[in-house]
Scaffold this active site. Structure first.
Site, PDB file in Angstrom:
ATOM      1  N   ASP A 274       0.853  -1.195   0.000  1.00 19.90           N
ATOM      2  CA  ASP A 274       0.000   0.000   0.000  1.00 19.90           C
ATOM      3  C   ASP A 274       0.889   1.246   0.000  1.00 19.90           C
ATOM      4  OD1 ASP A 274      -3.115   0.745   0.970  1.00 19.90           O
ATOM      5  OD2 ASP A 274      -1.590   2.253   1.480  1.00 19.90           O
ATOM      6  N   ASN A 282      -2.287  12.966  -3.506  1.00 21.88           N
ATOM      7  CA  ASN A 282      -3.408  13.294  -4.407  1.00 21.88           C
ATOM      8  C   ASN A 282      -3.875  14.733  -4.186  1.00 21.88           C
ATOM      9  OD1 ASN A 282      -4.236  11.410  -6.242  1.00 21.88           O
ATOM     10  ND2 ASN A 282      -5.461  10.241  -4.796  1.00 21.88           N
ATOM     11  N   HIS A 287      -5.221  14.415  -8.937  1.00 23.56           N
ATOM     12  CA  HIS A 287      -5.455  13.003  -9.228  1.00 23.56           C
ATOM     13  C   HIS A 287      -4.637  12.487 -10.411  1.00 23.56           C
ATOM     14  CE1 HIS A 287      -8.466  12.003  -6.280  1.00 23.56           C
ATOM     15  NE2 HIS A 287      -8.644  10.821  -6.859  1.00 23.56           N
ATOM     16  N   GLU A 317      -5.034   2.407  -3.906  1.00 28.55           N
ATOM     17  CA  GLU A 317      -3.567   2.478  -4.020  1.00 28.55           C
ATOM     18  C   GLU A 317      -2.915   1.244  -3.408  1.00 28.55           C
ATOM     19  OE1 GLU A 317      -5.089   3.083  -1.481  1.00 28.55           O
ATOM     20  OE2 GLU A 317      -3.971   3.918   0.181  1.00 28.55           O
TER      21      GLU A 317
HETATM   22  N1  LIG Z   1      -5.137   9.295  -8.152  1.00 26.96           N
HETATM   23  C1  LIG Z   1      -5.814   8.220  -7.723  1.00 26.96           C
HETATM   24  N2  LIG Z   1      -6.129   8.156  -6.422  1.00 26.96           N
HETATM   25  C2  LIG Z   1      -6.793   7.077  -5.953  1.00 26.96           C
HETATM   26  C3  LIG Z   1      -7.141   6.008  -6.792  1.00 26.96           C
HETATM   27  N3  LIG Z   1      -7.761   5.074  -6.033  1.00 26.96           N
HETATM   28  C4  LIG Z   1      -7.785   5.525  -4.792  1.00 26.96           C
HETATM   29  N4  LIG Z   1      -7.206   6.741  -4.720  1.00 26.96           N
HETATM   30  C5  LIG Z   1      -7.017   7.613  -3.589  1.00 26.96           C
HETATM   31  O1  LIG Z   1      -6.112   6.973  -2.680  1.00 26.96           O
HETATM   32  C6  LIG Z   1      -6.331   7.591  -1.419  1.00 26.96           C
HETATM   33  C7  LIG Z   1      -6.239   6.538  -0.339  1.00 26.96           C
HETATM   34  O2  LIG Z   1      -6.232   7.221   0.870  1.00 26.96           O
HETATM   35  P1  LIG Z   1      -6.185   6.503   2.236  1.00 26.96           P
HETATM   36  O3  LIG Z   1      -6.935   5.196   2.190  1.00 26.96           O
HETATM   37  O4  LIG Z   1      -6.652   7.489   3.292  1.00 26.96           O
HETATM   38  O5  LIG Z   1      -4.719   6.130   2.463  1.00 26.96           O
HETATM   39  P2  LIG Z   1      -3.387   6.989   2.437  1.00 26.96           P
HETATM   40  O6  LIG Z   1      -3.622   8.439   2.247  1.00 26.96           O
HETATM   41  O7  LIG Z   1      -2.482   6.350   1.462  1.00 26.96           O
HETATM   42  O8  LIG Z   1      -2.818   6.772   3.866  1.00 26.96           O
HETATM   43  P3  LIG Z   1      -2.102   5.475   4.359  1.00 26.96           P
HETATM   44  O9  LIG Z   1      -2.529   4.360   3.530  1.00 26.96           O
HETATM   45  O10 LIG Z   1      -2.596   5.327   5.802  1.00 26.96           O
HETATM   46  O11 LIG Z   1      -0.668   5.761   4.318  1.00 26.96           O
HETATM   47  C8  LIG Z   1      -7.699   8.291  -1.483  1.00 26.96           C
HETATM   48  O12 LIG Z   1      -7.505   9.678  -1.491  1.00 26.96           O
HETATM   49  C9  LIG Z   1      -8.276   7.840  -2.802  1.00 26.96           C
HETATM   50  O13 LIG Z   1      -9.073   8.852  -3.417  1.00 26.96           O
HETATM   51  C10 LIG Z   1      -6.793   6.105  -8.165  1.00 26.96           C
HETATM   52  O14 LIG Z   1      -7.060   5.235  -8.982  1.00 26.96           O
HETATM   53  N5  LIG Z   1      -6.139   7.234  -8.569  1.00 26.96           N
END
Ligand SMILES: Nc1nc2c(ncn2[C@@H]2O[C@H](COP(=O)(O)OP(=O)(O)OP(=O)(O)O)[C@@H](O)[C@H]2O)c(=O)[nH]1
Length: 413
Positions: A274, A282, A287, A317
């Site tokens: 992850d 983001n 994005h 992610e």
């Molecule tokens: N650009 C983009 N962002 C995505 C995609 N799928 C998920 N996300 C974003 O990934 C982010 C995941 O955030 P969180 O689950 O809070 O995790 P994090 O910010 O990585 O924090 P930790 O995992 O705790 O380190 C969210 O803002 C989603 O909108 C994608 O396909 N593209």
């Protein structure tokens, strides 16, 4: 497909002398028939040469050695040699068989030669008529000449023979009438046979072309369908953004590996990856940049894997990996290599991206497990532990010691 084929059909109409109305199609037909025509002409020429020479024996028997026989012999040898010369020439250049000039010069020589026998042997009317009918049929059936030329040569032959007979032989009017009737029949029969043959050949050729066109279009459609199927298969199995397997396809492949591992009693390790603080990234860069980072991390993960390892996008992610034939120690070292590589990752046109990192959770399928769920849950728990312990680390779940062990404690951020 229908329009291409109907276009081809429209071009295959025949004119009154049974050739394709479309000149390019007729030229193609002639080219295709060239070898056959050359061969046909050679047979006709060899036969004509042989017959002309053979008849000199009959001349000798009828005329004896004298001036008339001498002239006849000269004519016969000259015609026979011309026939042989053209026959030899078509061996080297088959195209000559379809050229009007050489074929028509030979026709002129043979027919004129035939006619010259009339004044030299005016009393042999039966033989002259038989020779003329034979020559007429040969013109229609064996000389690959165009129909208008064949008609012209037959007209020359008929009028020449009639004129010669009128001048040199005292032919009774009723015999002359019978002769003319005979010539009429021969010409009618010859014309009908030749046009029928020409039409048949060209219709067959047109059908062949049509069939080829249908085949070509069929091949094109099959190829298009194959490409479409390939694209659909690719879309159904691949994550569009990162180019790695999508979740469904990953589990298809991983379950296959699980079956193999159970069958062969080999280890199978699972791994969850992850990206750390991806939401922050983001929010800061947008994005579109987030998407590029996701794709870059997927590439980076792939670059450290062995050929047999499998990677897929789990969602958001998060990535999921399966390491066939890998115990926890091997899986942890691959995970560590992967984590290390991601920390060195940069995007070419974004200087201030900041340090990128991933947290990795690792587990293995236990001996008693027949599904991936347990190992996945433990890898996820290890990942979660890694996140709570500060991220940018590899954590191994070992149920035998009920422990979540950091492979190497890295500084979180
Ligand atoms: N650009 C983009 N962002 C995505 C995609 N799928 C998920 N996300 C974003 O990934 C982010 C995941 O955030 P969180 O689950 O809070 O995790 P994090 O910010 O990585 O924090 P930790 O995992 O705790 O380190 C969210 O803002 C989603 O909108 C994608 O396909 N593209």
């Amino acid at each position: 497909m229908a329009s291409g084929v109907s276009d081809a059909k429209a071009n295959t109409r025949l004119n009154w002398y049974s050739e394709f109305s479309e000149p390019t199609l007729e030229a193609l037909f002639q080219r295709t028939m060239q070898t056959h025509h050359a061969c046909q002409l050679r047979y006709a020429l060899w036969s004509a040469a042989g017959l002309f020479l053979a008849f000199s024996l009959a001349d000798y028997a009828l005329l004896g050695m004298g001036e008339a026989y001498g002239w006849l012999l000269v004519m016969r040898v000259a015609v026979a040699l011309s026939c042989v010369a053209l026959a030899m020439a078509t061996l080297k250049r088959p195209a000559l068989a379809q050229r009007p000039l050489p074929v028509n010069v030979i026709c002129l020589l043979c027919l004129t030669g035939l006619m010259t026998t009339i004044p030299l042997r005016p009393d042999q009317i039966g033989i002259h008529l038989a020779s003329m009918i034979f020559a007429s049929m040969v013109l229609y059936l064996f000389v690959p000449n165009r129909f208008p030329w064949i008609l012209a040569w037959n007209a020359y032959l008929a009028s020449g023979v009639v004129t010669a007979m009128l001048i040199w032989s005292s032919l009774a009017p009723e015999l002359m009438f019978t002769g003319l009737l005979l010539m009429g029949f021969v010409n009618m029969l010859g014309s009908l046979t030749l046009t029928r043959l020409d039409r048949l050949q060209r219709n067959q050729f047109a059908s062949l072309l049509e069939e080829r066109e249908i085949n070509r279009q069929l091949h094109r459609e099959i190829e298009e369908r194959r490409l479409l199927e390939e694209r659909l298969r690719h879309m159904a199995t691949t994550d569009e953004l990162t180019g790695i397997a999508n979740r469904r396809h990953f589990f298809e492949l991983a379950n296959r590996e699980l079956s193999r591992a159970l069958r062969e009693r080999t280890p199978l390790a699972m791994c969850m990856v992850d990206i750390d603080h991806f939401k922050r990234l983001n929010d800061r860069y947008g994005h579109a940049t987030g998407d590029r980072v996701l794709a870059a991390v997927a590439d980076c993960c792939q670059s450290v894997l062995r050929d047999t390892d499998i990677i897929g996008r789990y969602g958001g992610e998060e990535f999921v990996l399966a390491f066939p034939n890998a115990n926890l120690h091997t899986a942890a070292s691959i995970g560590e290599r992967l984590r290390e590589k991601v920390t060195q990752l940069t995007l070419p046109d974004i200087d201030d991206l900041g340090p990128l990192s991933v947290t990795v959770g690792i587990s293995r399928v236990e001996a008693h497990e027949v599904e991936l769920d347990g190992a996945l849950l433990r890898a996820d728990q290890a990942l979660y532990a890694g996140k709570t312990r500060g991220r940018n680390r590899v954590v191994v779940a070992d149920p035998q010691v009920s422990l979540l062990t950091d492979v190497k404690v890295s500084a979180g951020h």
